[in-house]
Scaffold this motif. Structure first.
Motif, PDB file in Angstrom:
ATOM      1  N   TRP A  30       0.834  -1.208   0.000  1.00 12.17           N
ATOM      2  CA  TRP A  30       0.000   0.000   0.000  1.00 12.17           C
ATOM      3  C   TRP A  30       0.869   1.259   0.000  1.00 12.17           C
ATOM      4  O   TRP A  30       0.545   2.227  -0.674  1.00 12.17           O
ATOM      5  CB  TRP A  30      -0.943  -0.015   1.206  1.00 12.17           C
ATOM      6  CG  TRP A  30      -1.996  -1.064   1.073  1.00 12.17           C
ATOM      7  CD1 TRP A  30      -3.209  -0.956   0.453  1.00 12.17           C
ATOM      8  CD2 TRP A  30      -1.915  -2.418   1.540  1.00 12.17           C
ATOM      9  NE1 TRP A  30      -3.885  -2.155   0.515  1.00 12.17           N
ATOM     10  CE2 TRP A  30      -3.125  -3.069   1.174  1.00 12.17           C
ATOM     11  CE3 TRP A  30      -0.946  -3.152   2.235  1.00 12.17           C
ATOM     12  CZ2 TRP A  30      -3.385  -4.406   1.482  1.00 12.17           C
ATOM     13  CZ3 TRP A  30      -1.209  -4.482   2.531  1.00 12.17           C
ATOM     14  CH2 TRP A  30      -2.407  -5.092   2.164  1.00 12.17           C
ATOM     15  N   GLU A  31       1.980   1.220   0.749  1.00 12.74           N
ATOM     16  CA  GLU A  31       2.921   2.348   0.746  1.00 12.74           C
ATOM     17  C   GLU A  31       3.463   2.596  -0.662  1.00 12.74           C
ATOM     18  O   GLU A  31       3.520   3.736  -1.127  1.00 12.74           O
ATOM     19  CB  GLU A  31       4.105   2.048   1.677  1.00 12.74           C
ATOM     20  CG  GLU A  31       3.827   2.217   3.145  1.00 12.74           C
ATOM     21  CD  GLU A  31       5.099   2.001   3.964  1.00 12.74           C
ATOM     22  OE1 GLU A  31       5.674   2.989   4.427  1.00 12.74           O
ATOM     23  OE2 GLU A  31       5.523   0.839   4.103  1.00 12.74           O
ATOM     24  N   TYR A  34       0.847   4.028  -3.057  1.00 10.02           N
ATOM     25  CA  TYR A  34       0.584   5.431  -2.738  1.00 10.02           C
ATOM     26  C   TYR A  34       1.713   6.326  -3.250  1.00 10.02           C
ATOM     27  O   TYR A  34       1.467   7.363  -3.872  1.00 10.02           O
ATOM     28  CB  TYR A  34       0.421   5.594  -1.224  1.00 10.02           C
ATOM     29  CG  TYR A  34       0.198   7.025  -0.802  1.00 10.02           C
ATOM     30  CD1 TYR A  34      -1.062   7.620  -0.912  1.00 10.02           C
ATOM     31  CD2 TYR A  34       1.255   7.788  -0.311  1.00 10.02           C
ATOM     32  CE1 TYR A  34      -1.264   8.942  -0.530  1.00 10.02           C
ATOM     33  CE2 TYR A  34       1.061   9.107   0.075  1.00 10.02           C
ATOM     34  CZ  TYR A  34      -0.191   9.688  -0.043  1.00 10.02           C
ATOM     35  OH  TYR A  34      -0.379  10.997   0.317  1.00 10.02           O
ATOM     36  N   GLN A  38       1.455   9.168  -6.077  1.00 10.23           N
ATOM     37  CA  GLN A  38       1.664  10.566  -5.668  1.00 10.23           C
ATOM     38  C   GLN A  38       2.962  11.161  -6.227  1.00 10.23           C
ATOM     39  O   GLN A  38       3.184  12.360  -6.136  1.00 10.23           O
ATOM     40  CB  GLN A  38       1.691  10.661  -4.134  1.00 10.23           C
ATOM     41  CG  GLN A  38       0.407  10.254  -3.456  1.00 10.23           C
ATOM     42  CD  GLN A  38      -0.757  11.157  -3.788  1.00 10.23           C
ATOM     43  OE1 GLN A  38      -0.626  12.369  -3.822  1.00 10.23           O
ATOM     44  NE2 GLN A  38      -1.910  10.554  -4.058  1.00 10.23           N
ATOM     45  N   SER A 123      -2.563   0.707 -10.523  1.00  8.63           N
ATOM     46  CA  SER A 123      -2.553   0.295  -9.121  1.00  8.63           C
ATOM     47  C   SER A 123      -2.487  -1.224  -9.050  1.00  8.63           C
ATOM     48  O   SER A 123      -3.110  -1.914  -9.854  1.00  8.63           O
ATOM     49  CB  SER A 123      -3.826   0.790  -8.414  1.00  8.63           C
ATOM     50  OG  SER A 123      -3.919   0.222  -7.125  1.00  8.63           O
TER      51      SER A 123
END
Length: 215
Positions: A30-31, A34, A38, A123
């Motif tokens: 998940w890190e 993200y 970003q 993703s």
């Protein structure tokens, strides 16, 4: 399977599952998703420490707090008759830390491998959801693998999920002698090695693509 499951056996099992789950957790996938989305991964790449090492250290930094959460559960496990269903062989307890570390390595590098796929697609979190669904069923997290039909138990023994939680818990709850545990530890660490190699390959290829497109 051959183990008989009474109430205290189940209590012992699921308290053990809770302890192991807290200590092998990782959230690197998940890190990574993200930070790729970003654009902050580019900043991480500028630091002198290797990004995968910093993800690992970040996950391990949470261990003291997670260990503190498990303390009351450990007290209940050893202070009640649930302890009757724990291993009484100190040789097995000597192997337990290796199984716990192996479980963490598999969990972390599975996270890294799937997380690194975010360098190729929008993703990879949905793929992690699929991994987690299989993990919940085949790791022994939701119910002991002993309760599966024999053919499903046999399949679970060849999948990585059993070696994340099932094996450490089986050592805690006295399912194995140390002699029968050794080949299982060897399988666990073979999975760990395979996931390390796979995750580094995906990461390096993805990173080259990421940098080619300007991060």
């Amino acid at each position: 399977g051959g183990k008989s499951w009474g109430t205290t056996a189940f209590v012992s099992y699921f308290l053990s599952v809770f302890i192991v789950r807290q200590l092998i957790s990782s959230w690197a996938c998940w890190e990574m998703n993200y930070e790729v989305r970003q654009g902050t991964l580019a900043m991480r790449l500028l630091r002198p420490i290797h990004p995968l090492l910093s993800y690992g250290v970040g996950n391990l930094a949470a261990l003291p707090l997670r260990a503190a959460v498990t303390l009351p559960v450990i007290v209940v496990l050893f202070a009640t008759n649930a302890r009757d269903h724990l291993s009484h062989d100190w040789h097995v307890w000597l192997l337990f830390p290796f199984a716990l570390v192996g479980g963490w390595v598999i969990t972390f590098f599975a996270n890294v491998a799937i997380g690194a796929l975010s360098l190729f697609m929008e993703s990879s979190v949905k793929l992690m959801d699929v991994w987690l669904a299989a993990f919940f069923v085949f790791s022994g997290y939701l119910f002991p693998l002993d309760l599966f039909p024999d053919w499903l138990t046999a399949a679970a023994k060849w999948l990585p999920f059993r070696y994340q939680i099932g094996l450490p818990v089986e050592l805690m709850t006295g399912v194995h002698t140390w002699e029968s545990a050794l080949p299982l530890l060897a399988k666990q660490w073979a999975w760990a090695a395979a996931l390390i190699v796979a995750s580094l390959a995906i990461w390096n290829r993805g990173l080259a693509r990421f940098q080619a497109f300007g991060g």
